[in-house]
Design a protein around this motif. Structure first.
Motif, PDB file in Angstrom:
ATOM      1  N   UNK A 242      15.525 -10.088  -1.324  1.00  0.00           N
ATOM      2  CA  UNK A 242      14.281  -9.383  -1.651  1.00  0.00           C
ATOM      3  C   UNK A 242      13.151 -10.395  -1.741  1.00  0.00           C
ATOM      4  N   UNK A 243      11.987  -9.985  -1.293  1.00  0.00           N
ATOM      5  CA  UNK A 243      10.803 -10.806  -1.458  1.00  0.00           C
ATOM      6  C   UNK A 243       9.753  -9.979  -2.182  1.00  0.00           C
ATOM      7  N   UNK A 244       9.133 -10.577  -3.155  1.00  0.00           N
ATOM      8  CA  UNK A 244       8.111  -9.893  -3.946  1.00  0.00           C
ATOM      9  C   UNK A 244       6.760 -10.442  -3.515  1.00  0.00           C
ATOM     10  N   UNK A 245       6.127  -9.760  -2.569  1.00  0.00           N
ATOM     11  CA  UNK A 245       4.802 -10.176  -2.105  1.00  0.00           C
ATOM     12  C   UNK A 245       4.096  -8.985  -1.475  1.00  0.00           C
ATOM     13  N   UNK A 246       2.972  -9.212  -0.877  1.00  0.00           N
ATOM     14  CA  UNK A 246       2.194  -8.129  -0.283  1.00  0.00           C
ATOM     15  C   UNK A 246       2.603  -7.814   1.150  1.00  0.00           C
ATOM     16  N   UNK A 247       3.525  -8.570   1.727  1.00  0.00           N
ATOM     17  CA  UNK A 247       3.992  -8.286   3.073  1.00  0.00           C
ATOM     18  C   UNK A 247       5.081  -7.233   3.011  1.00  0.00           C
ATOM     19  N   UNK A 248       5.055  -6.316   3.949  1.00  0.00           N
ATOM     20  CA  UNK A 248       6.064  -5.274   3.982  1.00  0.00           C
ATOM     21  C   UNK A 248       7.139  -5.664   4.983  1.00  0.00           C
ATOM     22  N   UNK A 249       8.344  -5.855   4.484  1.00  0.00           N
ATOM     23  CA  UNK A 249       9.490  -6.206   5.315  1.00  0.00           C
ATOM     24  C   UNK A 249      10.570  -5.164   5.080  1.00  0.00           C
TER      25      UNK A 249
END
Length: 138
Positions: free
Chosen positions: A35-42
């Motif tokens: 999981x990545x917590x940022x503003x990019x949607x993956x």
């Protein structure tokens, strides 16, 4: 005929090991997901992004599984500055401040637009999504 739809528990909590219901897959970094917590949607198998709370992670996972209509319950994101309780009953001492809730709502709405899906809330007091009455709340 028994319900054969898969059941999932989606959680961004890495340090919590909840009781997993039988025949349920736990979508977690504890189970080989990244999981990545940022503003990019993956949105890829075994790799998802999220924003402030695991509600955006769950919506992103459902999109990955092909859902075009999503109904959420217990994800009100009320900007009242009070602590909130997690799905496991543990009190989150960080408050639901305006910034965090606003960011989460924007992220979920961006997911809906990007993937052309409809997201409904079951809470009639919801002011940021369309409300659906499924006849199960009284």
């Amino acid at each position: 005929m028994p319900n054969t739809k898969p059941k999932y528990l989606v959680s961004a909590d890495f340090d919590v090991k909840p009781e997993i219901p039988k025949d349920c897959e736990w979508i977690s970094e504890n189970n080989d997901w990244e999981f990545t917590n940022n503003n990019y949607i993956v949105t890829e198998e075994k790799y998802l992004s999220w924003c402030e709370f695991s509600s955006s992670l769950a919506v992103n996972f459902l999109i990955l599984r092909g859902y075009k209509e999503i109904y959420i319950a217990g994800v009100d994101l009320i900007e009242d500055g009070k602590p909130l309780f997690h799905y496991d009953g543990i009190l989150n001492k960080e408050c639901t401040d305006t910034f965090r809730c606003k960011k989460e709502k924007e992220y979920i709405n961006n997911l809906a637009q990007l993937y052309n899906i409809s997201i409904f809330n079951l809470n009639p007091a919801c002011d940021w999504l369309k409300v659906a009455d499924l006849g199960i709340l009284k």
